[in-house]
Design an enzyme around this catalytic site. Sequence first.
Site, PDB file in Angstrom:
ATOM      1  N   CYS A 188       0.839  -1.203   0.000  1.00 44.61           N
ATOM      2  CA  CYS A 188       0.000   0.000   0.000  1.00 44.61           C
ATOM      3  C   CYS A 188       0.875   1.254   0.000  1.00 44.61           C
ATOM      4  O   CYS A 188       1.459   1.601   1.033  1.00 44.61           O
ATOM      5  CB  CYS A 188      -0.917  -0.017   1.224  1.00 44.61           C
ATOM      6  SG  CYS A 188      -1.927   1.467   1.370  1.00 44.61           S
ATOM      7  N   CYS A 226      -0.454   4.137   2.247  1.00 47.55           N
ATOM      8  CA  CYS A 226      -0.246   3.921   3.683  1.00 47.55           C
ATOM      9  C   CYS A 226       1.230   4.121   4.065  1.00 47.55           C
ATOM     10  O   CYS A 226       1.537   4.721   5.090  1.00 47.55           O
ATOM     11  CB  CYS A 226      -0.620   2.494   4.089  1.00 47.55           C
ATOM     12  SG  CYS A 226      -2.091   1.839   3.305  1.00 47.55           S
ATOM     13  N   ASP A 227       2.149   3.608   3.239  1.00 46.93           N
ATOM     14  CA  ASP A 227       3.548   3.528   3.668  1.00 46.93           C
ATOM     15  C   ASP A 227       4.514   4.434   2.905  1.00 46.93           C
ATOM     16  O   ASP A 227       5.664   4.597   3.336  1.00 46.93           O
ATOM     17  CB  ASP A 227       4.029   2.065   3.551  1.00 46.93           C
ATOM     18  CG  ASP A 227       3.202   1.151   4.442  1.00 46.93           C
ATOM     19  OD1 ASP A 227       2.816   1.595   5.536  1.00 46.93           O
ATOM     20  OD2 ASP A 227       2.932   0.003   4.035  1.00 46.93           O
TER      21      ASP A 227
END
Length: 311
Positions: free
Chosen positions: A138, A141-142
Amino acid sequence: MSNRVFDTIIIGAGPAGLTAALYAARARLSTLVIEKMGSGGQAATTDWLENYPGFPEGINGFELTTKMDEQARQAGASFVSESVTGLIVPEAGGSLFTVKCTENEYLGTTIIIATGADHKLLGVTGEAELRGRGVSYCATCDGPFFKDKHVIVAGGGDSAVQEAIYLTRFASRVTLVHRRDKLRATAVLQQRASSNPKISFQWNSVITAITGTDSVKSVMIKNVSDSAASEIPADGVFVFVGLVPNTKVFDGLIELDDKGYIVTDEYMATSRPGVFACGDVRKKLLRQIVTAAGDGAAAAFSAQEYAENHK
Ligand code: NAP
Protein backbone atom coordinates in the site's frame (compact mmCIF):
# COMPACT_ATOMS: atom_id res chain seq x y z
CA MET A 1 -29.21 -7.73 14.45
CA SER A 2 -28.51 -11.48 14.26
CA ASN A 3 -32.18 -12.37 15.08
CA ARG A 4 -33.53 -10.44 12.12
CA VAL A 5 -34.06 -11.89 8.68
CA PHE A 6 -32.74 -9.57 5.98
CA ASP A 7 -33.98 -9.42 2.40
CA THR A 8 -30.37 -9.19 1.36
CA ILE A 9 -27.02 -9.60 3.05
CA ILE A 10 -24.10 -7.98 1.29
CA ILE A 11 -20.67 -9.35 2.15
CA GLY A 12 -17.98 -6.72 1.60
CA ALA A 13 -18.12 -2.93 1.56
CA GLY A 14 -15.89 -1.78 -1.27
CA PRO A 15 -17.42 0.24 -4.12
CA ALA A 16 -19.39 -2.82 -5.38
CA GLY A 17 -20.85 -3.72 -1.97
CA LEU A 18 -21.60 -0.10 -1.06
CA THR A 19 -23.38 0.53 -4.35
CA ALA A 20 -25.36 -2.70 -3.95
CA ALA A 21 -26.30 -1.53 -0.44
CA LEU A 22 -27.44 1.87 -1.74
CA TYR A 23 -29.61 0.36 -4.48
CA ALA A 24 -31.01 -2.42 -2.26
CA ALA A 25 -31.90 -0.05 0.57
CA ARG A 26 -33.50 2.42 -1.84
CA ALA A 27 -35.55 -0.48 -3.25
CA ARG A 28 -36.80 -0.92 0.34
CA LEU A 29 -35.08 -4.25 0.89
CA SER A 30 -33.95 -4.77 4.47
CA THR A 31 -30.21 -4.69 3.85
CA LEU A 32 -27.27 -5.78 5.99
CA VAL A 33 -23.67 -5.12 4.99
CA ILE A 34 -21.00 -7.26 6.64
CA GLU A 35 -17.49 -5.87 6.41
CA LYS A 36 -14.41 -7.01 8.27
CA MET A 37 -12.11 -4.00 8.06
CA GLY A 38 -14.20 -0.87 7.54
CA SER A 39 -15.72 0.40 4.31
CA GLY A 40 -13.88 1.26 1.14
CA GLY A 41 -11.92 -1.82 0.16
CA GLN A 42 -8.85 -1.39 -2.01
CA ALA A 43 -10.23 1.81 -3.52
CA ALA A 44 -9.91 3.50 -0.12
CA THR A 45 -6.14 3.00 -0.20
CA THR A 46 -5.74 4.66 -3.61
CA ASP A 47 -4.47 8.18 -3.31
CA TRP A 48 -5.87 9.75 -6.44
CA LEU A 49 -8.53 8.46 -8.84
CA GLU A 50 -8.54 10.14 -12.23
CA ASN A 51 -10.97 7.90 -14.09
CA TYR A 52 -14.08 7.90 -11.90
CA PRO A 53 -16.61 9.95 -13.87
CA GLY A 54 -17.83 13.22 -12.43
CA PHE A 55 -14.54 14.33 -10.88
CA PRO A 56 -12.52 16.04 -13.64
CA GLU A 57 -9.79 17.03 -11.17
CA GLY A 58 -9.71 13.52 -9.69
CA ILE A 59 -10.69 12.45 -6.19
CA ASN A 60 -8.99 10.76 -3.25
CA GLY A 61 -10.05 7.09 -2.94
CA PHE A 62 -10.80 7.28 0.77
CA GLU A 63 -12.91 10.40 0.29
CA LEU A 64 -14.93 8.80 -2.52
CA THR A 65 -15.61 5.55 -0.66
CA THR A 66 -16.44 7.41 2.57
CA LYS A 67 -19.14 9.24 0.64
CA MET A 68 -20.40 5.94 -0.83
CA ASP A 69 -20.61 4.53 2.71
CA GLU A 70 -22.46 7.61 3.96
CA GLN A 71 -24.94 7.41 1.07
CA ALA A 72 -25.69 3.70 1.67
CA ARG A 73 -26.28 4.33 5.40
CA GLN A 74 -28.49 7.34 4.65
CA ALA A 75 -30.58 5.13 2.35
CA GLY A 76 -31.17 2.75 5.27
CA ALA A 77 -28.60 -0.06 4.99
CA SER A 78 -27.37 -1.56 8.29
CA PHE A 79 -23.70 -2.37 8.80
CA VAL A 80 -21.85 -4.81 11.07
CA SER A 81 -18.14 -5.31 11.39
CA GLU A 82 -17.40 -9.04 11.34
CA SER A 83 -15.39 -11.61 9.46
CA VAL A 84 -17.44 -14.10 7.42
CA THR A 85 -16.40 -17.70 8.04
CA GLY A 86 -19.04 -19.60 6.05
CA LEU A 87 -22.27 -19.59 4.10
CA ILE A 88 -24.97 -22.18 4.72
CA VAL A 89 -27.43 -22.63 1.88
CA PRO A 90 -31.18 -23.16 2.55
CA GLU A 91 -32.29 -26.69 3.34
CA ALA A 92 -34.73 -28.35 0.92
CA GLY A 93 -38.00 -26.43 1.07
CA GLY A 94 -36.35 -23.53 2.96
CA SER A 95 -35.46 -20.13 1.60
CA LEU A 96 -33.00 -18.60 4.04
CA PHE A 97 -29.24 -18.43 3.76
CA THR A 98 -27.17 -18.31 6.95
CA VAL A 99 -24.02 -16.22 6.94
CA LYS A 100 -21.69 -17.47 9.65
CA CYS A 101 -19.34 -14.89 11.12
CA THR A 102 -16.73 -14.99 13.87
CA GLU A 103 -19.24 -13.66 16.46
CA ASN A 104 -22.78 -14.10 15.08
CA GLU A 105 -24.87 -15.68 12.37
CA TYR A 106 -27.15 -13.67 10.07
CA LEU A 107 -30.14 -14.84 8.02
CA GLY A 108 -30.92 -13.55 4.54
CA THR A 109 -33.23 -14.32 1.65
CA THR A 110 -30.53 -13.31 -0.83
CA ILE A 111 -26.77 -12.94 -0.60
CA ILE A 112 -24.61 -10.50 -2.54
CA ILE A 113 -20.92 -11.35 -2.49
CA ALA A 114 -18.71 -8.28 -2.89
CA THR A 115 -15.59 -9.48 -1.13
CA GLY A 116 -13.16 -8.10 -3.72
CA ALA A 117 -9.60 -9.28 -4.04
CA ASP A 118 -6.40 -9.12 -2.02
CA HIS A 119 -2.91 -8.38 -3.22
CA LYS A 120 -1.06 -11.34 -4.65
CA LEU A 121 2.24 -12.04 -2.93
CA LEU A 122 5.58 -12.45 -4.69
CA GLY A 123 6.26 -15.56 -2.65
CA VAL A 124 10.01 -14.98 -2.33
CA THR A 125 12.38 -15.29 0.62
CA GLY A 126 12.29 -12.21 2.84
CA GLU A 127 8.85 -11.01 1.71
CA ALA A 128 6.90 -12.27 4.73
CA GLU A 129 9.77 -11.66 7.17
CA LEU A 130 10.15 -8.00 6.14
CA ARG A 131 6.46 -7.18 5.67
CA GLY A 132 5.83 -3.95 7.57
CA ARG A 133 9.60 -3.39 7.78
CA GLY A 134 10.12 -2.16 4.24
CA VAL A 135 7.92 -4.57 2.30
CA SER A 136 4.52 -3.03 1.59
CA TYR A 137 1.38 -3.52 -0.52
CA CYS A 138 0.00 0.00 0.00
CA ALA A 139 1.80 3.09 -1.27
CA THR A 140 -0.67 5.56 0.28
CA CYS A 141 -0.25 3.92 3.68
CA ASP A 142 3.55 3.53 3.67
CA GLY A 143 4.94 5.88 0.99
CA PRO A 144 5.66 8.73 3.43
CA PHE A 145 8.13 6.47 5.33
CA PHE A 146 10.41 6.49 2.29
CA LYS A 147 11.28 10.17 2.01
CA ASP A 148 14.49 10.58 -0.02
CA LYS A 149 14.95 6.80 -0.18
CA HIS A 150 15.26 4.31 -3.02
CA VAL A 151 12.27 2.00 -3.42
CA ILE A 152 11.56 -0.96 -5.69
CA VAL A 153 8.13 -1.51 -7.20
CA ALA A 154 7.32 -5.02 -8.47
CA GLY A 155 4.77 -5.44 -11.31
CA GLY A 156 3.80 -3.89 -14.61
CA GLY A 157 0.03 -3.35 -14.37
CA ASP A 158 -2.03 -0.26 -13.53
CA SER A 159 -1.42 -0.62 -9.79
CA ALA A 160 2.37 -0.93 -10.06
CA VAL A 161 2.74 2.00 -12.45
CA GLN A 162 0.22 4.27 -10.72
CA GLU A 163 1.75 3.61 -7.30
CA ALA A 164 5.31 4.00 -8.65
CA ILE A 165 4.36 7.48 -9.85
CA TYR A 166 2.75 8.25 -6.47
CA LEU A 167 5.87 7.08 -4.61
CA THR A 168 8.04 9.64 -6.44
CA ARG A 169 6.42 12.26 -4.18
CA PHE A 170 8.51 10.86 -1.35
CA ALA A 171 11.27 8.63 -2.67
CA SER A 172 14.34 10.04 -4.39
CA ARG A 173 14.37 7.07 -6.77
CA VAL A 174 11.87 4.38 -7.81
CA THR A 175 12.96 1.28 -9.71
CA LEU A 176 10.13 -0.64 -11.34
CA VAL A 177 10.98 -4.32 -11.77
CA HIS A 178 8.85 -6.02 -14.42
CA ARG A 179 9.07 -9.56 -15.75
CA ARG A 180 8.57 -8.53 -19.40
CA ASP A 181 9.83 -5.66 -21.58
CA LYS A 182 6.37 -4.13 -21.99
CA LEU A 183 4.04 -2.73 -19.35
CA ARG A 184 0.46 -3.94 -19.00
CA ALA A 185 -0.66 -0.60 -17.54
CA THR A 186 -2.90 1.81 -19.45
CA ALA A 187 -1.13 4.12 -21.96
CA VAL A 188 -1.58 7.35 -20.01
CA LEU A 189 0.11 5.84 -16.95
CA GLN A 190 2.93 4.35 -19.07
CA GLN A 191 3.65 7.75 -20.60
CA ARG A 192 3.62 9.47 -17.24
CA ALA A 193 5.98 6.92 -15.70
CA SER A 194 8.36 6.96 -18.68
CA SER A 195 8.71 10.74 -18.50
CA ASN A 196 9.22 10.81 -14.72
CA PRO A 197 12.95 11.35 -14.08
CA LYS A 198 12.77 9.58 -10.72
CA ILE A 199 11.50 6.31 -12.24
CA SER A 200 13.77 3.77 -13.91
CA PHE A 201 12.85 0.34 -15.28
CA GLN A 202 14.43 -3.05 -14.76
CA TRP A 203 12.94 -4.99 -17.66
CA ASN A 204 12.68 -8.78 -18.09
CA SER A 205 13.48 -9.23 -14.43
CA VAL A 206 11.97 -10.95 -11.44
CA ILE A 207 12.71 -10.51 -7.77
CA THR A 208 14.05 -13.76 -6.34
CA ALA A 209 14.64 -12.61 -2.73
CA ILE A 210 14.42 -9.57 -0.47
CA THR A 211 17.31 -9.17 1.92
CA GLY A 212 17.66 -7.42 5.27
CA THR A 213 17.19 -8.21 8.93
CA ASP A 214 15.34 -5.34 10.65
CA SER A 215 14.64 -3.48 7.42
CA VAL A 216 14.98 -3.99 3.68
CA LYS A 217 18.57 -3.80 2.44
CA SER A 218 18.34 -5.01 -1.15
CA VAL A 219 16.48 -7.14 -3.67
CA MET A 220 17.99 -10.04 -5.57
CA ILE A 221 17.03 -9.96 -9.24
CA LYS A 222 17.11 -12.56 -11.98
CA ASN A 223 17.04 -11.62 -15.63
CA VAL A 224 14.51 -13.95 -17.26
CA SER A 225 16.25 -13.82 -20.68
CA ASP A 226 19.75 -14.93 -19.66
CA SER A 227 19.21 -15.95 -15.99
CA ALA A 228 21.88 -13.43 -14.87
CA ALA A 229 21.56 -12.63 -11.19
CA SER A 230 22.17 -9.22 -9.63
CA GLU A 231 21.53 -7.31 -6.41
CA ILE A 232 19.91 -3.86 -6.19
CA PRO A 233 20.33 -1.97 -2.89
CA ALA A 234 16.96 -0.55 -1.79
CA ASP A 235 15.16 0.76 1.30
CA GLY A 236 11.70 -0.51 0.47
CA VAL A 237 9.80 -2.91 -1.80
CA PHE A 238 6.23 -2.26 -2.93
CA VAL A 239 4.55 -5.32 -4.41
CA PHE A 240 1.77 -4.88 -7.02
CA VAL A 241 1.76 -8.13 -8.98
CA GLY A 242 -1.98 -8.63 -9.27
CA LEU A 243 -4.90 -9.81 -7.23
CA VAL A 244 -6.26 -12.93 -5.58
CA PRO A 245 -10.06 -13.06 -5.23
CA ASN A 246 -11.48 -13.44 -1.72
CA THR A 247 -13.60 -16.52 -2.40
CA LYS A 248 -12.17 -19.19 -0.12
CA VAL A 249 -15.29 -19.44 2.07
CA PHE A 250 -17.52 -19.88 -1.00
CA ASP A 251 -15.47 -22.64 -2.63
CA GLY A 252 -17.70 -25.65 -3.32
CA LEU A 253 -20.92 -23.62 -2.95
CA ILE A 254 -20.82 -21.64 -6.17
CA GLU A 255 -18.95 -21.95 -9.45
CA LEU A 256 -15.49 -20.35 -9.51
CA ASP A 257 -13.17 -20.08 -12.50
CA ASP A 258 -9.67 -21.60 -12.52
CA LYS A 259 -8.27 -18.47 -10.82
CA GLY A 260 -10.90 -18.49 -8.07
CA TYR A 261 -13.10 -15.65 -9.41
CA ILE A 262 -16.89 -16.13 -9.15
CA VAL A 263 -18.63 -16.92 -12.41
CA THR A 264 -21.78 -14.82 -12.93
CA ASP A 265 -24.12 -13.90 -15.75
CA GLU A 266 -25.01 -10.32 -16.69
CA TYR A 267 -27.61 -10.27 -13.89
CA MET A 268 -24.75 -10.91 -11.45
CA ALA A 269 -26.35 -14.27 -10.66
CA THR A 270 -23.97 -17.02 -9.55
CA SER A 271 -24.49 -20.74 -10.13
CA ARG A 272 -26.57 -20.85 -6.92
CA PRO A 273 -30.06 -19.26 -7.03
CA GLY A 274 -30.34 -16.38 -4.57
CA VAL A 275 -26.59 -15.72 -4.47
CA PHE A 276 -25.25 -12.80 -6.52
CA ALA A 277 -21.72 -11.46 -6.88
CA CYS A 278 -20.35 -8.06 -7.92
CA GLY A 279 -17.10 -6.15 -8.31
CA ASP A 280 -13.52 -7.43 -8.39
CA VAL A 281 -14.48 -10.82 -6.93
CA ARG A 282 -16.29 -11.91 -10.07
CA LYS A 283 -14.89 -13.09 -13.39
CA LYS A 284 -15.04 -10.03 -15.65
CA LEU A 285 -13.27 -8.04 -18.32
CA LEU A 286 -12.45 -4.79 -16.55
CA ARG A 287 -11.80 -4.27 -12.84
CA GLN A 288 -12.37 -0.59 -12.14
CA ILE A 289 -14.29 1.31 -9.45
CA VAL A 290 -16.86 2.39 -12.01
CA THR A 291 -17.49 -1.19 -13.16
CA ALA A 292 -17.65 -2.37 -9.54
CA ALA A 293 -20.33 0.24 -8.86
CA GLY A 294 -22.25 -0.81 -11.98
CA ASP A 295 -22.08 -4.46 -10.92
CA GLY A 296 -23.34 -3.52 -7.45
CA ALA A 297 -26.40 -1.77 -8.85
CA ALA A 298 -27.22 -4.75 -11.09
CA ALA A 299 -26.73 -7.25 -8.23
CA ALA A 300 -29.12 -5.29 -5.99
CA PHE A 301 -31.70 -5.14 -8.78
CA SER A 302 -31.49 -8.91 -9.28
CA ALA A 303 -31.58 -9.56 -5.52
CA GLN A 304 -34.73 -7.45 -5.27
CA GLU A 305 -36.48 -9.55 -7.92
CA TYR A 306 -35.38 -12.78 -6.26
CA ALA A 307 -36.38 -11.65 -2.74
CA GLU A 308 -39.84 -10.55 -3.92
CA ASN A 309 -40.45 -14.01 -5.41
CA HIS A 310 -39.17 -15.95 -2.40
CA LYS A 311 -40.79 -14.22 0.58
P1 NAP B 1 -2.71 -6.80 -13.01
O1 NAP B 1 -3.34 -5.89 -14.00
O2 NAP B 1 -3.11 -8.23 -12.98
O3 NAP B 1 -1.13 -6.71 -13.23
C1 NAP B 1 -0.25 -7.51 -12.50
C2 NAP B 1 1.16 -7.24 -12.96
O4 NAP B 1 2.06 -8.00 -12.16
C3 NAP B 1 1.38 -7.64 -14.41
O5 NAP B 1 2.21 -6.71 -15.04
C4 NAP B 1 2.07 -9.00 -14.29
O6 NAP B 1 2.99 -9.26 -15.32
C5 NAP B 1 2.83 -8.86 -12.99
N1 NAP B 1 2.97 -10.14 -12.28
C6 NAP B 1 1.99 -11.03 -12.00
N2 NAP B 1 2.49 -12.06 -11.26
C7 NAP B 1 3.80 -11.78 -11.08
C8 NAP B 1 4.84 -12.45 -10.40
N3 NAP B 1 4.65 -13.60 -9.74
N4 NAP B 1 6.07 -11.89 -10.41
C9 NAP B 1 6.29 -10.72 -11.06
N5 NAP B 1 5.34 -10.03 -11.72
C10 NAP B 1 4.10 -10.57 -11.72
O7 NAP B 1 -2.92 -6.29 -11.50
P2 NAP B 1 -3.08 -4.80 -10.89
O8 NAP B 1 -2.13 -3.86 -11.51
O9 NAP B 1 -3.05 -4.98 -9.41
O10 NAP B 1 -4.54 -4.37 -11.31
C11 NAP B 1 -5.66 -5.17 -10.95
C12 NAP B 1 -6.92 -4.63 -11.64
O11 NAP B 1 -7.24 -3.33 -11.13
C13 NAP B 1 -6.69 -4.45 -13.14
O12 NAP B 1 -7.88 -4.79 -13.80
C14 NAP B 1 -6.37 -2.99 -13.28
O13 NAP B 1 -6.71 -2.45 -14.54
C15 NAP B 1 -7.22 -2.37 -12.17
N6 NAP B 1 -6.62 -1.09 -11.70
C16 NAP B 1 -6.94 0.05 -12.36
C17 NAP B 1 -6.38 1.25 -11.99
C18 NAP B 1 -6.72 2.50 -12.74
O14 NAP B 1 -7.58 2.48 -13.60
N7 NAP B 1 -6.09 3.63 -12.48
C19 NAP B 1 -5.47 1.30 -10.93
C20 NAP B 1 -5.14 0.12 -10.29
C21 NAP B 1 -5.71 -1.08 -10.69
P3 NAP B 1 2.51 -9.50 -16.85
O15 NAP B 1 2.17 -8.16 -17.37
O16 NAP B 1 3.71 -10.12 -17.47
O17 NAP B 1 1.35 -10.44 -16.75
